[in-house]
Design an enzyme around this catalytic site. Structure first.
Site, short mmCIF file in Angstrom:
data_model
loop_
_atom_site.label_atom_id
_atom_site.label_comp_id
_atom_site.label_asym_id
_atom_site.label_seq_id
_atom_site.Cartn_x
_atom_site.Cartn_y
_atom_site.Cartn_z
N GLU A 163 0.81 -1.24 0.00
CA GLU A 163 0.00 0.00 0.00
C GLU A 163 0.84 1.28 0.00
OE1 GLU A 163 -2.70 -0.49 3.29
OE2 GLU A 163 -3.61 -2.27 2.42
N ASN A 205 2.13 -5.22 -3.17
CA ASN A 205 0.73 -5.50 -2.89
C ASN A 205 -0.04 -4.20 -2.62
OD1 ASN A 205 -1.31 -7.63 -2.25
ND2 ASN A 205 -1.23 -6.80 -0.17
N HIS A 242 -10.39 -5.81 -2.71
CA HIS A 242 -11.50 -5.62 -1.76
C HIS A 242 -12.58 -4.85 -2.51
CE1 HIS A 242 -9.32 -7.06 1.75
NE2 HIS A 242 -8.31 -6.25 1.47
N GLU A 271 -6.40 -10.57 -1.49
CA GLU A 271 -7.27 -10.30 -0.31
C GLU A 271 -8.72 -10.19 -0.75
OE1 GLU A 271 -5.81 -7.01 2.08
OE2 GLU A 271 -3.72 -7.54 1.72
N ASP A 273 -12.47 -9.99 -1.35
CA ASP A 273 -13.81 -10.05 -0.76
C ASP A 273 -14.68 -9.09 -1.56
OD1 ASP A 273 -12.82 -7.65 0.33
OD2 ASP A 273 -12.76 -8.42 2.38
O1 9MR Z 1 -7.98 -7.87 8.21
C1 9MR Z 1 -7.06 -7.07 8.91
C2 9MR Z 1 -7.71 -6.54 10.18
O2 9MR Z 1 -7.94 -7.59 11.10
C3 9MR Z 1 -6.83 -5.47 10.80
O3 9MR Z 1 -7.54 -4.87 11.88
C4 9MR Z 1 -6.46 -4.43 9.78
C5 9MR Z 1 -5.56 -3.40 10.40
O4 9MR Z 1 -4.83 -2.66 9.46
O5 9MR Z 1 -5.79 -5.06 8.70
C6 9MR Z 1 -6.63 -5.94 8.01
O6 9MR Z 1 -6.00 -6.47 6.87
C7 9MR Z 1 -5.63 -5.52 5.87
C8 9MR Z 1 -4.42 -6.03 5.17
O7 9MR Z 1 -3.39 -6.29 6.10
C9 9MR Z 1 -3.93 -5.05 4.14
N1 9MR Z 1 -4.98 -4.71 3.19
C10 9MR Z 1 -6.23 -4.30 3.80
C11 9MR Z 1 -6.71 -5.34 4.80
C12 9MR Z 1 -8.08 -4.97 5.33
O8 9MR Z 1 -8.02 -3.79 6.07
#
Ligand code: 9MR
Length: 344
Positions: A163, A205, A242, A271, A273
């Site tokens: 990111e 990513n 997402h 990732e 969804d």
């Molecule tokens: O799914 C993850 C969630 O449990 C955490 O609270 C969050 C914190 O940043 O991160 C989520 O996973 C993220 C991933 O690491 C990077 N891309 C976005 C995902 C969804 O927020």
């Protein structure tokens, strides 16, 4: 596996006997025949792909969860346990007690692991949040080296950098303490990761990079093209995917995947969804991956809707009670029905 492949091939051959056989003969050489898999992982494997999910360590004691995990998936991503705050909570003190159970579970069940993630503006431990400049650059590179070395030989692909691009129309980098150490922080992270585990694929990513017309997508594309031209060690690009009402699936997604692949990198859906889990959209995503020879596989961001970071959007393939949703059936059918282009 050999039996399964043989059965699938002979099924396809049987289907082709008769009038169409001669005309279809050429196509049979070029495409993978229909599969007969009954799980996401087996059906994806018949197409030379993996099917993965994010896993949370604290759910490994939930047998309803692990039953689905072990039955359906061939790739695992730690949802939070390999992030910087988890693996280096104090500077120089590395902790793998959260991630190792996930890696061990995967290995003992024959699943592979995607490493997520090494250098990111998010989920930094407090000590790193307060750092800037040379000290931060050195600390970031040390983090990459230590964590990748710890898991050397055990990771299919690493999300080395996560990111790093800005949302909106700039197409440029996101401001962060890491970005302020100098624009070359991303390539420096990739070089450190390559040195620590030459066998892992190294990915960039990001999210909102699915729509080919978006500036962010083009920004990442230009960076990857530049990296390939200059020999920066990058092997793959992860598309988080997402999808929701603000960032919907679009039909040019396949163009995005194939355009990146044409740069000479693998592409992975990392990732996935989709808000409301529409079966048709899930089917399209699978078909798009199968249409791109260098699309290695698909990871969904959780198993049941209750496991999702966006649980209220019910975006996953299993209901909270563990039953399969229509989207599951659509994904399985797309994996089984799909043909893949020749890799030569
Ligand atoms: O799914 C993850 C969630 O449990 C955490 O609270 C969050 C914190 O940043 O991160 C989520 O996973 C993220 C991933 O690491 C990077 N891309 C976005 C995902 C969804 O927020």
């Amino acid at each position: 596996m050999r039996n399964t492949t043989w059965r699938a091939a002979s099924r396809a051959a049987l289907a082709l006997t008769g009038a169409g056989a001669l005309a279809a003969g050429m196509a049979m050489v070029l495409v993978t025949p229909a599969s007969a898999g009954t799980t996401l992982g087996a059906s994806a494997a018949e197409k030379g792909r993996y099917f993965g999910t994010a896993v949370a360590a604290n759910k490994l004691s939930d047998s309803a969860y692990t039953t689905i995990l072990n039955r359906e998936f061939t790739m695992v991503t730690a949802e939070n346990e390999m992030k910087i705050d988890a693996t280096e909570p104090q500077q120089g003190q590395f902790r793998y007690s959260q991630a190792d159970p996930i890696v061990n579970h995967a290995r003992t069940h024959g699943m592979q692991v995607r490493g997520h993630t090494l250098a990111w503006h998010g989920q930094q431990p407090g000590w790193m949040q307060g750092m800037e400049g040379t000290a931060l650059r050195t600390a970031m590179l040390n983090h990459v080296t230590q964590v990748v070395s710890h898991y050397r030989g055990q990771i299919y692909s690493w999300d080395v950098v996560n990111e790093a691009f800005a949302d909106g129309n700039s197409g440029g980098r996101r401001d962060s303490n890491l970005q302020r150490t100098g624009n070359d922080w991303i390539e420096a992270a990739f070089r450190a990761a390559r040195a620590a585990d030459p066998g892992a694929k190294l990915c960039y990513n990001d999210y909102n990079t699915d729509n080919w017309t978006w500036a962010k997508t083009q920004g990442v594309y230009n960076m990857v093209r530049d990296f390939k031209a200059r020999g920066v060690p990058i092997d793959c690009v992860g598309f988080q995917s997402h999808f929701n009402n603000d960032s919907p699936y679009v039909s040019n997604y396949r163009t995005t995947l194939s355009s990146f692949a044409a740069l000479g990198v693998d592409v992975q859906i990392t990732e996935l969804d989709i808000q409301g889990a529409p079966a048709n959209t899930y089917r399209s995503v699978v078909e798009d991956c199968l249409a791109v020879a260098r699309c290695n596989g698909i990871t969904v961001w959780g198993i049941r809707d209750s496991d999702s970071w966006r649980a209220s959007q019910t975006p996953l393939l299993f209901n909270s009670n563990g039953s399969k949703k229509p989207a599951y059936d659509a994904v399985l059918a797309a994996l089984n029905n799909g043909t893949t282009p020749p890799t030569t």
